[in-house]
Design an enzyme around this catalytic site. Structure first.
Site, short mmCIF file in Angstrom:
data_model
loop_
_atom_site.label_atom_id
_atom_site.label_comp_id
_atom_site.label_asym_id
_atom_site.label_seq_id
_atom_site.Cartn_x
_atom_site.Cartn_y
_atom_site.Cartn_z
N HIS A 251 0.78 -1.23 -0.05
CA HIS A 251 0.16 0.09 0.17
C HIS A 251 0.80 1.36 -0.09
CE1 HIS A 251 0.81 -0.42 4.29
NE2 HIS A 251 0.35 0.89 4.24
N LYS A 255 5.99 5.57 -1.18
CA LYS A 255 6.77 6.22 -0.38
C LYS A 255 8.19 6.35 -0.80
CE LYS A 255 4.07 6.19 4.11
NZ LYS A 255 4.17 5.47 5.43
P1 C2E Z 1 -2.30 10.02 7.24
O1 C2E Z 1 -2.37 10.83 8.14
O2 C2E Z 1 -2.71 10.19 5.59
O3 C2E Z 1 -0.69 9.78 6.92
C1 C2E Z 1 0.03 9.16 5.80
C2 C2E Z 1 1.59 8.85 6.13
O4 C2E Z 1 2.22 10.36 6.35
C3 C2E Z 1 1.88 8.39 7.60
O5 C2E Z 1 1.56 7.05 7.21
C4 C2E Z 1 3.22 8.93 7.97
O6 C2E Z 1 3.92 8.19 6.93
C5 C2E Z 1 3.27 10.10 7.48
N1 C2E Z 1 2.71 11.14 8.42
C6 C2E Z 1 1.47 11.58 8.81
N2 C2E Z 1 1.84 12.42 9.65
C7 C2E Z 1 2.94 12.68 10.10
C8 C2E Z 1 3.62 13.45 11.10
O7 C2E Z 1 3.06 14.13 11.86
N3 C2E Z 1 5.03 13.45 11.09
C9 C2E Z 1 5.71 12.31 10.29
N4 C2E Z 1 6.90 12.22 10.34
N5 C2E Z 1 4.83 11.71 9.34
C10 C2E Z 1 3.66 11.71 9.17
P2 C2E Z 1 1.26 5.98 8.48
O8 C2E Z 1 2.37 6.26 9.78
O9 C2E Z 1 1.57 4.65 8.10
O10 C2E Z 1 -0.06 6.12 9.02
C11 C2E Z 1 -1.16 5.77 8.38
C12 C2E Z 1 -2.35 6.58 8.68
O11 C2E Z 1 -2.68 6.04 10.18
C13 C2E Z 1 -2.43 8.05 8.61
O12 C2E Z 1 -2.67 8.51 7.52
C14 C2E Z 1 -3.43 8.43 9.78
O13 C2E Z 1 -4.90 8.04 9.07
C15 C2E Z 1 -3.22 7.31 10.64
N6 C2E Z 1 -2.60 7.93 11.67
C16 C2E Z 1 -1.19 7.42 12.12
N7 C2E Z 1 -0.70 8.09 13.14
C17 C2E Z 1 -1.81 8.91 13.74
C18 C2E Z 1 -1.88 9.60 14.86
O14 C2E Z 1 -1.12 9.91 15.80
N8 C2E Z 1 -3.16 10.10 15.04
C19 C2E Z 1 -4.28 9.92 14.21
N9 C2E Z 1 -5.32 10.48 14.49
N10 C2E Z 1 -4.15 9.11 13.03
C20 C2E Z 1 -2.68 8.62 12.84
FE FE Z 2 -0.11 5.52 3.14
FE FE Z 3 1.30 2.28 6.24
#
Ligand code: C2E
Ligand code: FE
Ligand code: FE
Ligand code: SIN
Ligand code: SIN
Length: 405
Positions: A251, A255
């Site tokens: 998925h 990246k």
């Molecule tokens: P998303 O919010 O669309 O984020 C997609 C990807 O962007 C994340 O994949 C991560 O690689 C990056 N990303 C997002 N926010 C940040 C950030 O603040 N800092 C950094 N360095 N990278 C960031 P990932 O980690 O696989 O997360 C997948 C999805 O899981 C996210 O999609 C979001 O929907 C959820 N998620 C992950 N962490 C959190 C969180 O702390 N709070 C909430 N509410 N959702 C989260």
């Molecule tokens: Fe993704």
């Molecule tokens: Fe992921």
């Protein structure tokens, strides 16, 4: 039928060849293990069986079937039991891997005292099952290409447990030998995907590999339960499950196009950085644009759509609306316009992200994770998929344990 006549009928030979042929067309290692075990058990008339795959110095318990304990098509926790047996003569499976010999046991609880190996009753004790006869054989060719061990348990004749027939003893090792080619290919496919994903994320390889395995396994199990609920037929379910597992592992492959400074930023992204990050969906989809196979199609669907939200408000919208020059992503999709496989992966991915430590966040408690998922049912997630997820929550947790990285 007297199975002790030391020969195979024509139909049995055709059936074995057909099975091996079929195994070669399958892609994911779990599906190959499932089919190998099913066919081996059918041919030998065995009630149960397991497959161990070589993993470093050990044999990792990798697949199990048991007609007495659980139904073949059911999602079950036993599948994700996590243990490794050393490759040493002390255990039956270790002995088979070490020596290349087939080990035949007529009664596990009454074995001769002078054997190098011993029966380990741990599984029986945990499950309440009673192992009696066993046929244990190496998978692959000895010594340099042993990939694992196939263990068949409790041959059945007229509904009673019996010893394994001479026919089984003679022919099952041949079957195991051939099946191992397909298994090797499956293991290679899985490893290839893991390597691609490591390249894509360039994080700690261990962490990334585990994340990818978990998301693939969650998606496969959620899909199965969802499809069962929808009354999908078994063959369709098996086929799709194989594809969704691999596609879901890919998925985040897009990246690979995102710079390290954003990808590994140990803090919250700025709006601008997040705007860049969103492009991983598009980059990923572009890798599968040719759509040469079902796997390409589903990988495309998932890579592009796994950040769309059921109620709208996700990204990136339709590919045709996306313009690299303006950087704009318009009109998010919603509801059924988001492919099922992507709706499933969306939940699997977020569940895993919240369960895990990231460079920018600590893992959440289960309580907080589950209440968030419930609260986001109908807005972020397809409510039917959330319902299915909670139906199989024990399996989900077992997967998280097994691939904890
Ligand atoms: P998303 O919010 O669309 O984020 C997609 C990807 O962007 C994340 O994949 C991560 O690689 C990056 N990303 C997002 N926010 C940040 C950030 O603040 N800092 C950094 N360095 N990278 C960031 P990932 O980690 O696989 O997360 C997948 C999805 O899981 C996210 O999609 C979001 O929907 C959820 N998620 C992950 N962490 C959190 C969180 O702390 N709070 C909430 N509410 N959702 C989260
Ligand atoms: Fe993704
Ligand atoms: Fe992921
Ligand atoms: C196990 O199930 O722990 C291994 C059984 C064996 O020794 O063959
Ligand atoms: C299917 O039901 O065909 C699998 C999911 C999908 O193609 O969206």
């Amino acid at each position: 039928m007297d199975r002790d006549c030391y020969s195979l009928s024509n139909t049995e030979v055709v059936s074995i060849l057909g099975t091996i042929e079929e195994l070669n067309h399958l892609k994911d290692v779990d599906t190959i293990l499932d089919n190998t075990l099913l066919e081996a058990r059918k041919l030998a008339g065995a009630d149960a069986g397991s497959i161990f795959l070589k993993d470093g110095d050990g044999l990792r318990f990798s697949y199990v079937q048991n007609d007495t304990l659980f139904k073949e098509d059911e999602t079950n926790v036993a599948l994700y039991a996590d243990y490794t047996v050393p490759i040493s003569p002390g255990s039956i499976v270790g002995y088979a891997a070490l020596t290349g010999e087939t080990v035949v046991i007529d009664d596990a609880y009454h074995m001769a005292g002078d054997l190098p190996y011993q029966f380990n009753p741990a599984w029986d004790q945990r499950s309440g099952y009673k192992t009696i006869s066993m046929l244990t054989m190496p998978l692959g060719s000895f010594p340099e290409r042993v990939v694992g061990v196939l263990q068949l348990i409790n041959a059945k004749q007229d509904n009673k447990v019996s010893r394994f027939s001479e026919t089984s003893r003679a022919y099952m090792p041949l079957f195991a030998n051939h099946a191992s080619l397909a298994i090797e290919r499956g293991v290679m496919n899985r490893e290839l995907i893991l390597r691609m994903m490591m390249m894509a994320e360039l994080r700690d390889p261990h962490e990334t590999g585990a994340h990818v395995q978990r998301v693939g396994a969650y998606s496969a199990e959620i899909y199965r339960q969802y499809a069962l609920m929808k009354g999908e037929d078994r063959n369709t379910i098996k086929r799709n499950r194989d594809v969704i597992r691999l596609a879901s592992m890919l998925h985040d492959v897009g990246k690979v196009g995102i710079s390290d400074t954003i990808l590994k930023k140990p803090a919250k992204l700025t709006d601008e950085e997040f705007g860049v990050m969103k492009w991983h969906t598009v980059y990923g989809a572009r890798l599968f644009l040719n759509k040469n196979s079902r796997l390409d199609e589903m990988s495309y669907d998932i890579a592009l759509n796994h950040h769309e939200k059921w109620g709208g408000g996700g990204y990136p919208g339709r590919l045709s609306d996306i313009h690299a020059d303006s950087g704009s992503m318009n009109q998010p999709k919603s509801g059924d316009a988001i492919p099922l496989a992507a709706r499933i992966t969306a939940l699997a991915d977020v569940f895993d992200a919240l369960s895990s430590k990231r460079s920018y966040k600590e893992p959440w408690t289960d309580e907080k994770i589950f209440s968030t998922i419930e609260a986001d049912s109908g807005t972020h997630f397809d409510p039917e998929i959330v319902a299915v997820f909670f139906q199989i929550i024990d399996v989900i947790k077992a997967i998280r344990e097994k691939y904890r990285g």
